[in-house]
Design a protein around this motif. Structure first.
Motif, PDB file in Angstrom:
ATOM      1  N   LEU A  33       0.711  -1.423   0.196  1.00 39.15           N
ATOM      2  CA  LEU A  33       0.085  -0.097  -0.092  1.00 39.15           C
ATOM      3  C   LEU A  33       0.773   1.113  -0.029  1.00 39.15           C
ATOM      4  O   LEU A  33       0.451   2.372  -0.509  1.00 39.15           O
ATOM      5  CB  LEU A  33      -0.939  -0.060   1.155  1.00 39.15           C
ATOM      6  N   GLY A  34       2.135   1.010   0.424  1.00 40.92           N
ATOM      7  CA  GLY A  34       3.129   2.376   0.460  1.00 40.92           C
ATOM      8  C   GLY A  34       4.247   1.694   1.151  1.00 40.92           C
ATOM      9  O   GLY A  34       4.536   0.798   1.605  1.00 40.92           O
ATOM     10  N   TRP A  35       5.280   2.814   1.125  1.00 42.97           N
ATOM     11  CA  TRP A  35       6.495   2.309   1.606  1.00 42.97           C
ATOM     12  C   TRP A  35       7.213   3.682   2.146  1.00 42.97           C
ATOM     13  O   TRP A  35       7.022   4.809   1.790  1.00 42.97           O
ATOM     14  CB  TRP A  35       7.434   1.829   0.564  1.00 42.97           C
ATOM     15  N   VAL A  36       8.256   3.298   2.997  1.00 46.51           N
ATOM     16  CA  VAL A  36       9.233   4.589   3.702  1.00 46.51           C
ATOM     17  C   VAL A  36      10.461   4.089   3.763  1.00 46.51           C
ATOM     18  O   VAL A  36      10.603   2.916   3.862  1.00 46.51           O
ATOM     19  CB  VAL A  36       8.646   4.839   5.151  1.00 46.51           C
ATOM     20  N   THR A  37      11.399   5.095   3.376  1.00 44.25           N
ATOM     21  CA  THR A  37      12.981   4.621   3.685  1.00 44.25           C
ATOM     22  C   THR A  37      13.562   5.792   4.100  1.00 44.25           C
ATOM     23  O   THR A  37      13.018   6.939   3.870  1.00 44.25           O
ATOM     24  CB  THR A  37      13.687   4.070   2.453  1.00 44.25           C
ATOM     25  N   ALA A  38      15.001   5.879   4.584  1.00 48.23           N
ATOM     26  CA  ALA A  38      15.581   6.869   4.743  1.00 48.23           C
ATOM     27  C   ALA A  38      16.878   6.722   4.334  1.00 48.23           C
ATOM     28  O   ALA A  38      17.506   5.561   3.694  1.00 48.23           O
ATOM     29  CB  ALA A  38      15.734   7.263   6.287  1.00 48.23           C
ATOM     30  N   ALA A  39      17.423   7.870   3.731  1.00 48.53           N
ATOM     31  CA  ALA A  39      18.831   7.646   3.150  1.00 48.53           C
ATOM     32  C   ALA A  39      19.899   8.858   3.853  1.00 48.53           C
ATOM     33  O   ALA A  39      19.317   9.984   4.402  1.00 48.53           O
ATOM     34  CB  ALA A  39      18.804   8.158   1.788  1.00 48.53           C
ATOM     35  N   PRO A  40      21.033   8.704   3.990  1.00 51.29           N
ATOM     36  CA  PRO A  40      21.893   9.666   4.397  1.00 51.29           C
ATOM     37  C   PRO A  40      22.060  11.144   3.634  1.00 51.29           C
ATOM     38  O   PRO A  40      21.729  11.117   2.492  1.00 51.29           O
ATOM     39  CB  PRO A  40      23.455   9.181   4.440  1.00 51.29           C
ATOM     40  N   VAL A  41      21.801  12.188   4.652  1.00 56.91           N
ATOM     41  CA  VAL A  41      21.714  13.639   3.996  1.00 56.91           C
ATOM     42  C   VAL A  41      23.205  13.801   3.186  1.00 56.91           C
ATOM     43  O   VAL A  41      23.334  14.708   2.558  1.00 56.91           O
ATOM     44  CB  VAL A  41      21.298  14.559   4.793  1.00 56.91           C
ATOM     45  N   SER A  42      24.403  13.212   3.827  1.00 56.23           N
ATOM     46  CA  SER A  42      25.584  13.300   3.538  1.00 56.23           C
ATOM     47  C   SER A  42      26.485  12.382   3.603  1.00 56.23           C
ATOM     48  O   SER A  42      26.204  11.244   4.671  1.00 56.23           O
ATOM     49  CB  SER A  42      26.268  14.676   4.226  1.00 56.23           C
ATOM     50  N   GLN A  43      27.799  12.201   2.905  1.00 54.76           N
ATOM     51  CA  GLN A  43      28.535  11.109   2.908  1.00 54.76           C
ATOM     52  C   GLN A  43      29.639  11.480   4.159  1.00 54.76           C
ATOM     53  O   GLN A  43      30.135  10.685   4.519  1.00 54.76           O
ATOM     54  CB  GLN A  43      29.232  10.921   1.776  1.00 54.76           C
ATOM     55  N   ARG A  44      29.541  12.819   4.683  1.00 54.36           N
ATOM     56  CA  ARG A  44      30.537  12.979   5.793  1.00 54.36           C
ATOM     57  C   ARG A  44      29.887  12.393   7.050  1.00 54.36           C
ATOM     58  O   ARG A  44      28.969  12.606   7.372  1.00 54.36           O
ATOM     59  CB  ARG A  44      30.294  14.640   5.651  1.00 54.36           C
ATOM     60  N   GLN A  45      31.059  11.943   7.749  1.00 54.05           N
ATOM     61  CA  GLN A  45      30.962  10.942   8.954  1.00 54.05           C
ATOM     62  C   GLN A  45      30.206  12.012   9.847  1.00 54.05           C
ATOM     63  O   GLN A  45      29.293  11.602  10.708  1.00 54.05           O
ATOM     64  CB  GLN A  45      32.169  10.646   9.270  1.00 54.05           C
TER      65      GLN A  45
END
Length: 176
Positions: free
Chosen positions: A65-77
């Motif tokens: 019906l739907g989905w959610v994810t997250a991703a890093p906003v930056s590659q900086r540690q």
């Protein structure tokens, strides 16, 4: 309201339906700057897969019906605790509480993963997404205007403004 769906981790087998739902969002012109869905291999590489969940029908674990994810906003540690959310709901599932339940799950998981902020980039025209995020305590942090002419600001030949919404999570303990 009784929930007639449940939430579970997103799997590779769900991905064709995830893409279909994402493409509905693309068709609106108010969901993302992207033009195409990523292949599974790239999707699963750029997303934090511990945050990837789907809502499925209560009586049919295979109907997404739907989905959610997250991703890093930056590659900086230094920004490892800040993520950007993605949430998409099938048009036929809207109004059932699916988006709120998925966003609640993402917030819960991000806290468990010691994240300290969730960002959401929302076109001002996407009133549904704005209201959803506001209802979960996100606050508008600012607007990137089309005047900036940033490379991610063009969509189908038009420059777009983007509102940045942010939810600050409980600060994780710092272990020295």
């Amino acid at each position: 309201m009784s929930r007639n769906f449940h939430i579970r981790p997103l799997t590779k087998n769900d991905y064709p339906q995830v893409v279909e739902i994402y493409e509905h969002g693309l068709d609106t012109g108010h969901a993302t700057y992207e033009r195409h869905a990523l292949p599974w291999e790239k999707f699963s590489a750029v997303k934090i897969m511990e945050t990837a969940y789907v809502a499925v029908e209560a009586d049919d674990d295979s109907t997404v019906l739907g989905w959610v994810t997250a991703a890093p906003v930056s590659q900086r540690q230094v920004f490892h605790g800040v993520v950007e959310d993605s949430i998409y709901i099938h048009p036929d599932a809207q109004g059932r509480g699916v988006a709120g339940a998925l966003l609640d799950k993402l917030i819960e998981v991000c806290i468990e993963l010691n994240k300290w902020a969730i960002h959401s980039w929302i076109f001002p025209e996407n009133e549904g997404s704005r209201k959803l995020h506001q209802s979960r305590g996100f606050e508008k942090a600012g607007t990137l205007t089309h005047m900036a002419k940033m490379p991610y600001g063009e969509l189908k030949g038009h420059w777009r403004d983007t509102d940045i919404w942010e939810k600050l999570l409980p600060k994780p303990e710092i272990v020295v």
